[in-house]
Design an enzyme around this catalytic site. Structure first.
Site, short mmCIF file in Angstrom:
data_model
loop_
_atom_site.label_atom_id
_atom_site.label_comp_id
_atom_site.label_asym_id
_atom_site.label_seq_id
_atom_site.Cartn_x
_atom_site.Cartn_y
_atom_site.Cartn_z
CE LYS A 147 30.37 4.62 -10.98
NZ LYS A 147 29.29 4.04 -10.14
CE LYS A 178 31.91 1.27 -11.06
NZ LYS A 178 30.98 0.99 -9.94
CG ASP A 220 27.16 0.73 -10.65
OD1 ASP A 220 26.04 1.16 -10.98
OD2 ASP A 220 28.15 1.46 -10.48
#
Length: 318
Positions: free
Chosen positions: A254, A218, A155
């Site tokens: 996400k 995300k 991430d």
């Protein structure tokens, strides 16, 4: 996982033409939040679906090998076995989607999952999380270290300065380098939407991140003052839809930060189903970044099975 997004050449003309209707986005978000949710067994089924999409996360300064170990055990058995048996779901392999930790704790998580005979992926934040303000060389090294220690998902955080000042080519090049450093590990790109200023910037940053080869986009690090919100999610998932229509690649989504209740998770599933369709309702294309959400979902499952709410000692937490 879904077929990986290979990215595309940076299309600055596409980026420059982006305009987002702020009021229309807010109206759509209100509409989704107002949807009636299923009850009884239907709600329980959706909650179990939500569990399978959670990246169970610990990103605290006091993380230790022991609390990462507890997190991993909880990820492999997120709902008490007797509750699953009561629902005839004990043999369905229900786990969270992954565990998410700092790079320094990746090796601990890999070791814990291996000892539990689990193939759950380990995700690691990287690239100067949460602010992304360290030197590019350092951020790239952090990705390489996390991958070397066994992380199969990374991430990354974007450099918000580049997005806020419209330096889209520089942002694209940075993300391309992160993607290369990830190797076989899937890359989730955190936009930190609470720090991007407006919906148009969010949409542009989403496009650039996908063009550079992100497998997921995300919302947030969870450390900003504003994290995952439904309006910003609509902007991002519509960018995902437009990118899919243009390229044929499905990019995952996400939301993260501030997602704490079972009811929240149901709204997020509804949003994904209505905006992107059933194909996105699985862990390969949808994740919920959360540390406390699982506790409330398990509490609601307990209530569904027993007719009462559990005392704190009855539901062991990670």
């Amino acid at each position: 996982m879904a077929v990986r997004n290979t990215g595309m050449s940076l299309d600055l003309e596409w980026v420059s033409k982006v305009r987002v209707n702020h009021q229309a986005v807010l109206r759509r978000a209100q509409q989704i939040q107002g949807r009636k949710q299923g009850k009884n067994q239907w709600q329980a089924a959706w909650l179990l679906k939500a569990v399978t999409c959670i990246d169970l996360t610990t990103l605290a300064g006091d993380d230790t090998p022991s609390n990462v170990h507890r997190l991993c055990l909880k990820a492999t058995q997120p709902i008490r076995h007797d509750l699953l048996e009561s629902m005839d779901m004990q043999d369905k392999g229900i786990t969270t989607a992954a565990v998410c930790v700092y790079p320094a704790r990746v090796a601990d998580a890999v070791k814990s999952l291996r000892s539990a005979d689990s193939s759950l992926p380990v995700a690691s934040v990287a690239t100067g999380f949460p602010a992304g303000q360290t030197a590019l060389k350092t951020r790239l090294e952090e990705v390489c270290i996390a991958v070397k220690d066994g992380a199969t998902e990374i991430d990354i955080v974007i450099n918000r300065t580049l997005a806020l000042t419209g330096q889209w080519e520089a942002l694209y090049q940075e993300i391309c380098q992160f993607r290369e450093a990830c190797g076989e590990a899937h890359m989730k790109t955190i936009l930190a939407v609470g720090e991007l200023g407006n919906f148009t910037n969010v949409y542009k940053a989403s496009l650039v991140a996908m063009m550079a080869g992100s497998d997921f986009i995300k919302t947030s690090t969870g450390k900003e003052s504003v994290n995952a919100t439904y309006p910003v999610a609509i902007v991002m998932v519509r960018a995902i839809r437009d990118y899919f229509l243009r390229t044929g690649y499905k990019v995952g989504f996400k939301p993260a930060g501030g997602i704490r209740t079972a009811k929240d998770s149901l709204v997020w599933l509804t949003l994904m189903k209505e905006e992107l369709g059933d194909e996105w309702l699985n862990p390969s294309l949808f994740r919920l970044g959360a540390s406390t959400l699982l506790a409330d979902i398990e509490r609601q499952i307990y209530h569904y099975v027993t007719g009462r709410y559990a005392a704190y000692h009855e539901l062991p937490l990670a």
